[in-house]
Every structure is written in C-alpha cells, then in structure tokens.
Design a protein around this motif. Sequence first.
Motif, PDB file in Angstrom:
ATOM      1  N   PHE A   6      -4.891  -2.060   0.220  1.00 37.96           N
ATOM      2  CA  PHE A   6      -4.493  -3.158   0.774  1.00 37.96           C
ATOM      3  C   PHE A   6      -5.339  -4.497   1.069  1.00 37.96           C
ATOM      4  O   PHE A   6      -4.775  -5.275   1.198  1.00 37.96           O
ATOM      5  CB  PHE A   6      -4.672  -1.824   2.393  1.00 37.96           C
ATOM      6  CG  PHE A   6      -4.466  -3.246   3.569  1.00 37.96           C
ATOM      7  CD1 PHE A   6      -3.239  -3.533   4.200  1.00 37.96           C
ATOM      8  CD2 PHE A   6      -5.117  -3.348   4.338  1.00 37.96           C
ATOM      9  CE1 PHE A   6      -2.735  -3.984   5.579  1.00 37.96           C
ATOM     10  CE2 PHE A   6      -5.123  -4.328   5.545  1.00 37.96           C
ATOM     11  CZ  PHE A   6      -4.371  -4.202   5.927  1.00 37.96           C
TER      12      PHE A   6
ATOM     13  N   MET B 179      -4.644   1.657  -7.139  1.00 38.30           N
ATOM     14  CA  MET B 179      -4.332   3.378  -6.377  1.00 38.30           C
ATOM     15  C   MET B 179      -4.293   4.183  -7.490  1.00 38.30           C
ATOM     16  O   MET B 179      -4.823   5.643  -6.812  1.00 38.30           O
ATOM     17  CB  MET B 179      -2.980   2.754  -5.904  1.00 38.30           C
ATOM     18  CG  MET B 179      -2.333   4.928  -4.880  1.00 38.30           C
ATOM     19  SD  MET B 179      -3.320   4.599  -3.080  1.00 38.30           S
ATOM     20  CE  MET B 179      -2.597   3.465  -2.655  1.00 38.30           C
TER      21      MET B 179
ATOM     22  N   CYS C  99      -5.965   3.498  -1.277  1.00 38.25           N
ATOM     23  CA  CYS C  99      -5.429   2.308   0.358  1.00 38.25           C
ATOM     24  C   CYS C  99      -6.063   0.926   0.518  1.00 38.25           C
ATOM     25  O   CYS C  99      -5.490   0.327   0.433  1.00 38.25           O
ATOM     26  CB  CYS C  99      -4.714   3.488   1.807  1.00 38.25           C
ATOM     27  SG  CYS C  99      -3.838   4.599   1.235  1.00 38.25           S
TER      28      CYS C  99
ATOM     29  N   THR D 231       0.621  -0.911  -0.323  1.00 40.65           N
ATOM     30  CA  THR D 231       0.042   0.167   0.074  1.00 40.65           C
ATOM     31  C   THR D 231       0.854   1.113   0.203  1.00 40.65           C
ATOM     32  O   THR D 231       0.596   2.100  -0.940  1.00 40.65           O
ATOM     33  CB  THR D 231      -0.862  -0.320   0.888  1.00 40.65           C
ATOM     34  OG1 THR D 231      -1.758  -1.087   1.473  1.00 40.65           O
ATOM     35  CG2 THR D 231      -1.498   1.328   1.021  1.00 40.65           C
TER      36      THR D 231
END
Lengths: 288, 345
Positions: free
Chosen positions: A225, A175, A221, A85
């Motif tokens: 993640f 992202m 994130c 991340t």
Amino acid sequence: MTQTSRGAWLMAPAVLLLASMLILPLGLMFMDSFAPRGLHGGVDWPDDLVAYFRSGDFLQNYASALTTTFLAILWRSLKLALLATGFCLLLGYPVAYTLAMHLPGRLRSLALLGIAIPLWTSFVVRTFAWVWLLRGEGVLNNLLEWIGLIDQPLALLYNEGAVLLGLVYYELPFMILPVYASVERLDKRLLEAAADLGATPWTAFWRVTLPLTRPGVLAGCALVFVPAAGQYVVSDMLGGSKVALVGNVVQNQFFGGKNPPFGFALTFLLTAMVLLLVALAPNVVKEK
Amino acid sequence: MTLLAFLFACTGGGSATTEPPAAAPKELHVYIWTNYHSEDVVKRFEEKCACKVILDTYDNNEVIEQKLQAGGVAYDIVVPSDYMVLSLSEQGLLTELDEAKLPGLPHLDPKLDWQKTSGAKRTGVPYLWGTAGLAYDTTQVTGVVDSWSVVFDPKNKNRVVLLDDMREVFAIALKSAGKSVNDADEADLAAALTKLKAQKPLVLAYDSSDFAGKLQGGDAWVAHGYSGELASAARESGGKLKYIVPKEGATLAVDNLAIPKSAKEPELAYQFIEFMLDPDNAAETTNATGYATANKDALPKIKPELANDPAVFPPPEVLANCEMIKDLGEATPKLDAMWTELKAF
C-alpha cells in the motif's frame, strides 16, 4: 559494560544513519513546506519572518492543496493503492500458501527465485514491456485479432485499469514474500491437531492458518500500500499521464510547476494520510 | 624493472623514464540534450584542443536548473533553451560571455540571435533550434492538415498524443484562440483550460519522450511534439507521416551553448563554442541531428533533404507566427493548478 549500553553502541550506526539521512532531510522539508516559492522555483523565505508567520501566509501551501482538484487526485491515489493491495492479497496469498505448504524444497527455491528475478530488472524497462503487450498494435491485441475474437483493437492501455494492473504487477512480490515467510513458520502440528479435533481443512484454514499468518499479511499489505500510494511512473507510462496520481502532482512541482514548497506540503499530506491508514488498518482487521 | 617500480610507474607516482610527466589532457564536461551533437565534430574538437570531451545528457530543461542550483557539479558547457537561459542568468548561474573571444558570432542568423535582438546581456550562443508542431498519419487523417484544429477533431478520438508539458499543451489552445503562448491573463488561460478539458477524450496519452514512437507504431494518428524527432520520423516513413507547423503558429525553441559560473575550464569552453560557430561544423551538426542550425552561413552546406524540408526550416510566413516560451514568473502556480485540474478528471 552493561547490556543496555552495549545495545546502545550496537544501534548507534543505524540511528546516526537514520537521523542524518531520513529525519534531518524530512525535518528540513517539513520546514520548507511552509515557505513561499521563489520566482524561479526553489524556496524563498521572506526577510521579515515574524510578519510572515503573523499573516498566516505560511499555511498557503497546505491551503492550496485543499481544493476539489487535489482531493480528487488524492482520492484516486488512495483508491488505486487500496485496490492494488486487495488484488495483491487475493493473488499473492494462494501463491505464498502453495509455495510454503505444498512445494518440495528444491522447487520452492526455484519458485522464490522466479518471484525475485523480475526485481533485478529496471522497473521502467518492465513497464515498457507492458506497453508493448497492451498497446493498440501490441502483442495481445494482434493475438486476439488473429484468433478472430475481436476486429477492432481494444483500448487496454492509457486508462485507470492499466494503472491498476501496473501497480499490482509491480507490488505483487512484496506481498508474496512476507506472507510466504509467515506461512512457512506456521507450526504444521496445529493443523494436524485441528484435523484430529474434527475441523474440515477449510475450517482449519479460517480458524488456524489465517489468524496465525496475519502478521505476514499485514506486513505485505503495508509493503504494497505505502509505495503504491506514492507511485508516479506507472501512471505516466501505463496511464498515458492522463490518470494523475499524487506522485505526479508532486513531481511536477519540482519541474514545470516550479513550486518545491507546495511539493513538500503535498508530500506531507500524503504521508499523513498513509500513516493514518496504516495505523488504523490492523485495529479494523482485529475487531473483525 | 622490479615489480614495485612497475607498479609505481603505473600509478603515475614516479617515472622510470627520464621524460617529464605529461600533463593529463584537460577535460571538458558538456551537459547536452540527447541526440544533439555530431560525434565527428566533437572528435575533431578533441584532436584540435588535445582535450577530452565528456558528454552527459538530459531531456528536460529543468534538470539543468536543478543541477546548477544545487551546485556540486562541474559542467563547462550546458545547452539550455531560451527561456531557461534567461532564468539561469537571472539567478546568476551563467557566465556573461566576452564576445571578443567569440569572433564567429556574426555567422549567426540575426533573427535567431534572440539575446542580441532583445539587448540582453549575452549568456548564451544559439546552437540549434526547432519548433513544437504536429505530425500526422496521412493514411488515417485525410484532407488538408495545416492547422491545430486536427487536434480538436472528434474523428481522432483516442488517437492524439500531446506533449506532457503544461506550457506546450496550453500553447496549442492559446494559439488556436489567436493568443500569445506567453499570455498570462486569467480569463484567457481559463478559456484555454475549458478547451483542453473538452479535448481530453481525444488524447491517447500525454507523452514527452515517446510521441514519435506512438505515431510510428500506429496507435496515434496525430502527435504533437518536437520537430527534430517528428521530422526525421516523417522522412523515414516514406510519405506515410508528415510534420507541419500549424498556420496559427507554434512554440519555437532556440537552444544555446552557455558556460555555467561554476565551470572548471571556462577557456576551453569558449574554444568549444567558437568551434561550434564554424559554419562547417554547424552544418555537420545539423546533418547529423536533423535539427535546424542557427548559423546562417552554414545553410549552403546542409544536405538538400534537410535544407528543403519545411518541417526543419519552416517558411518565413509560418515562422512569423511562432514564439519562444518565456518564464511566466508569478503566474506559474496559477497555470500549474489548471494543468493539475486537466489531469485530475
């Protein structure tokens, strides 16, 4: 028809779909995570359920997950997911920012297409391409040897670093896209106002752009993640199956391990950890 | 013919001609390992029985088990390994076969007809078999290689590929210690784990699908894997690679043709099995796949480079040390915990 009831009708299909395809199976899995395994795998509830629950045996799957072995694997999974991340943010934010702020319209569409195109190819195929690049007799090692930088192939593959690389590679678009969306929506006049009031571009970025794009960053994130924490293909292919993640342990419960109830219990432990981290993270960021 | 009538005829809903509507050819759904059949033999079966064979492939025994447990699939033939046949039989997922419908059974090698020797109910008919031994690169690993010790030799650091399968990997350590691959004794398994943990730094990767590729590509010097693929890689390498069954013994797997209880065309499935028992067809299957046949009467018809290859047909004294993997039952979670521990650190 009132607004509320119309809203309810519009939402009904999605709610039904979620209930039948997500909540119901999850509920069944949660229930079975307390069951003993059948001798040949599968789930085998005992006949005398009352005695089974009284004996406390129903917690056995969760208890056997709390070993140093499993906690070490859980720690590695979360650590690699957090690192992935972090790297995705470091690499992805500048890309998203440049796309949204500095590229003209047509180039921008092309660049976005370029980011999306790899997602059209099977993930396994793309991971295999990395194997070909990184292996001992692979493209990168041969190139370095040809230039004369090395005389022994570097061990680039089948270690934790290769797994991290695979995770970052795979998750990066997830992202870039939400961050891009939030930078693009940013009201550019705010930056002009900041400049008029004497802020350097750097200060304007820290005090205006970054706080206003925080929702995009948080979404990115979470999108990076959560799947990274449950990955198992990358650790098989780039980690040579030596760097086990929780996903690999769960997968083995449905194959050679023949213990689906334990697999369910591991899944829920991982889900609980991830939910906890995702719930806490925005608060931590805000306080800062 | 009007357009409407034409369309009607196309859908098979009605017939513009006077012929009675021909019955659609029967379909036989076969679920089989990758690279495990001869196209020509299957084609001949289709012609003989006027049916269509639909092949679907897998590379893992447990997938068959899951599919049959879950139901909803209609395979007429599956090809599970020995231990999986037992597990599926105990769960009542396989048809008990009527031997009267399979007059070709005596063609089988009695030593490999494991269900008959153990006196169990017949639910599977041995088809092809193989071993899980090791292949090595003769340009990198020198000296006599006839034992599992090469897997534990520190000279091969980061150059060994092992199967990503807990039973097969523990079998190496157990066999090296002179134990059975089906040993479930906790102390023996713990000793095996210690040995394997110490060996892990020598492992390039645990891999069940590309073990031959890693050896051919030069990254690995020693690869533990299935004889079919490794022996053919060795034959193609022109002497650079060599496959052996270590003298301590290895695992031996007999894959069997079986009919699930849920089969839609059990009679056709019987015909398929009988067709595969024919020595000519069995020999052709081995010639096409490189896997050893369980059919003793097919042996004279196998091409010499396969028939004389000890990698495909190991000598009897080596074969005597080989064992089939049996389900560990209650001990499986214990072994799984050890396997996870091996992978964790």
